[in-house]
Write a protein that holds these residues in place. Structure first.
Motif, PDB file in Angstrom:
ATOM      1  N   HIS A   1       9.846  38.738 -31.577  1.00  0.00           N
ATOM      2  CA  HIS A   1      10.091  38.180 -32.899  1.00  0.00           C
ATOM      3  C   HIS A   1      10.701  39.429 -34.150  1.00  0.00           C
ATOM      4  CE1 HIS A   1       8.761  36.572 -36.851  1.00  0.00           C
ATOM      5  NE2 HIS A   1       9.466  35.368 -36.490  1.00  0.00           N
ATOM      6  N   VAL A   2      11.726  38.960 -34.816  1.00  0.00           N
ATOM      7  CA  VAL A   2      12.111  39.867 -35.644  1.00  0.00           C
ATOM      8  C   VAL A   2      12.011  39.278 -36.990  1.00  0.00           C
ATOM      9  CG1 VAL A   2      14.383  40.886 -36.462  1.00  0.00           C
ATOM     10  CG2 VAL A   2      14.094  40.739 -34.116  1.00  0.00           C
ATOM     11  N   SER A   3      12.327  38.010 -37.522  1.00  0.00           N
ATOM     12  CA  SER A   3      12.126  37.415 -38.585  1.00  0.00           C
ATOM     13  C   SER A   3      12.056  35.837 -38.774  1.00  0.00           C
ATOM     14  CB  SER A   3      13.163  37.816 -39.707  1.00  0.00           C
ATOM     15  OG  SER A   3      14.074  37.288 -39.478  1.00  0.00           O
ATOM     16  N   ASP A   4      11.461  35.283 -39.585  1.00  0.00           N
ATOM     17  CA  ASP A   4      11.632  33.929 -39.757  1.00  0.00           C
ATOM     18  C   ASP A   4      12.360  33.609 -40.769  1.00  0.00           C
ATOM     19  OD1 ASP A   4       9.056  33.162 -38.253  1.00  0.00           O
ATOM     20  OD2 ASP A   4       7.780  33.873 -39.784  1.00  0.00           O
ATOM     21  N   ILE A   5      13.397  32.725 -40.453  1.00  0.00           N
ATOM     22  CA  ILE A   5      14.357  32.178 -41.264  1.00  0.00           C
ATOM     23  C   ILE A   5      13.795  30.662 -41.859  1.00  0.00           C
ATOM     24  CG2 ILE A   5      16.823  31.329 -41.306  1.00  0.00           C
ATOM     25  CD1 ILE A   5      16.328  34.479 -40.725  1.00  0.00           C
ATOM     26  N   LYS A   6      13.078  29.848 -41.102  1.00  0.00           N
ATOM     27  CA  LYS A   6      12.858  28.839 -41.525  1.00  0.00           C
ATOM     28  C   LYS A   6      11.586  28.326 -41.015  1.00  0.00           C
ATOM     29  CE  LYS A   6      13.588  23.947 -42.632  1.00  0.00           C
ATOM     30  NZ  LYS A   6      14.408  22.704 -42.265  1.00  0.00           N
ATOM     31  N   SER A   7      10.389  28.231 -41.554  1.00  0.00           N
ATOM     32  CA  SER A   7       9.165  28.060 -41.240  1.00  0.00           C
ATOM     33  C   SER A   7       8.375  26.851 -41.857  1.00  0.00           C
ATOM     34  CB  SER A   7       8.373  29.264 -40.790  1.00  0.00           C
ATOM     35  OG  SER A   7       7.161  28.947 -40.010  1.00  0.00           O
ATOM     36  N   GLY A   8       8.013  26.006 -41.048  1.00  0.00           N
ATOM     37  CA  GLY A   8       7.074  24.831 -42.002  1.00  0.00           C
ATOM     38  C   GLY A   8       6.908  23.708 -41.072  1.00  0.00           C
ATOM     39  N   GLU A   9       6.097  22.779 -41.198  1.00  0.00           N
ATOM     40  CA  GLU A   9       5.810  21.583 -40.630  1.00  0.00           C
ATOM     41  C   GLU A   9       6.018  20.499 -41.686  1.00  0.00           C
ATOM     42  OE1 GLU A   9       1.984  22.152 -39.077  1.00  0.00           O
ATOM     43  OE2 GLU A   9       2.548  23.371 -37.519  1.00  0.00           O
ATOM     44  N   ALA A  10       6.773  20.585 -42.759  1.00  0.00           N
ATOM     45  CA  ALA A  10       6.582  19.502 -43.661  1.00  0.00           C
ATOM     46  C   ALA A  10       7.858  18.346 -43.068  1.00  0.00           C
ATOM     47  CB  ALA A  10       6.995  20.008 -44.887  1.00  0.00           C
ATOM     48  N   LEU A  11       7.498  17.250 -43.187  1.00  0.00           N
ATOM     49  CA  LEU A  11       8.377  16.556 -42.589  1.00  0.00           C
ATOM     50  C   LEU A  11       9.338  15.757 -44.002  1.00  0.00           C
ATOM     51  CD1 LEU A  11       6.034  14.149 -40.616  1.00  0.00           C
ATOM     52  CD2 LEU A  11       7.575  15.744 -40.019  1.00  0.00           C
ATOM     53  N   PRO A  12      10.362  15.159 -43.639  1.00  0.00           N
ATOM     54  CA  PRO A  12      11.220  14.710 -44.714  1.00  0.00           C
ATOM     55  C   PRO A  12      10.848  13.625 -44.958  1.00  0.00           C
ATOM     56  CG  PRO A  12      12.367  14.858 -42.604  1.00  0.00           C
ATOM     57  CD  PRO A  12      10.959  15.444 -42.372  1.00  0.00           C
ATOM     58  N   LEU A  13       9.860  13.306 -45.885  1.00  0.00           N
ATOM     59  CA  LEU A  13       9.369  11.859 -46.165  1.00  0.00           C
ATOM     60  C   LEU A  13       9.879  11.272 -47.460  1.00  0.00           C
ATOM     61  CD1 LEU A  13       5.524  12.493 -45.664  1.00  0.00           C
ATOM     62  CD2 LEU A  13       7.043  11.056 -44.073  1.00  0.00           C
TER      63      LEU A  13
END
Length: 152
Positions: free
Chosen positions: A140-152
């Motif tokens: 693993h080098v870096s996180d570009i996008k991380s999250g569990e939010a849904l597009p509600l």
């Protein structure tokens, strides 16, 4: 399960700030506290809301290496999946286990304190897991996008 606009407002606000009190959540979603509480209970009962959890920054606790291991299992043994997964669950540094259809059967997400710790973990724990036919490590080098939010 179908959700309406009120449920969506509550879920959006809860995703944005899971630590909100019921009163604050109700105010932000423009509903009464009683309605907020009933809606949240209904979402929990139906399995939409599955609880809250603490998100711990393991980097701040001294873990600096993250590796994704893509594992292909020996499919000649019908017990390969169950045996491998049971053994992988016993390794505390394994944060995540996912199974796939395709060439890669399982992905393990593991952490280590440093490269020396990773080498030890890899040699002593990972390579001793049963039924491995092929193994690929992705550092693993870096996180570009991380999250569990849904597009509600």
């Amino acid at each position: 399960m179908q959700i309406d606009d009120t449920d969506r407002r509550l879920l959006r606000q809860l995703q944005a700030d899971p630590a909100l009190t019921t009163a604050d959540l109700a105010a932000r979603a423009n509903v009464t506290e009683a309605t907020c509480w009933r809606r949240l209970e209904r979402l929990r009962t139906r399995g939409v809301l599955q609880g809250q959890q603490a998100v711990i920054d393991w980097h701040r606790l001294g873990w600096s290496v993250e590796v994704s291991l893509r594992v292909t299992l020996d499919k000649t043994d019908p017990r390969a999946f169950d045996g491998f997964i049971a053994a992988a669950r016993q390794i505390p540094e394994v944060l995540e286990i996912q199974t796939f259809l395709g060439r890669v059967d399982v992905r393990l997400n593991i952490i280590a304190r440093d490269m020396e710790d990773y080498r030890r973990l890899y040699r002593e724990r990972i390579l001793t897991l049963p039924h491995i036919a092929d193994l690929e490590a992705l550092m693993h080098v870096s996180d570009i996008k991380s999250g569990e939010a849904l597009p509600l």
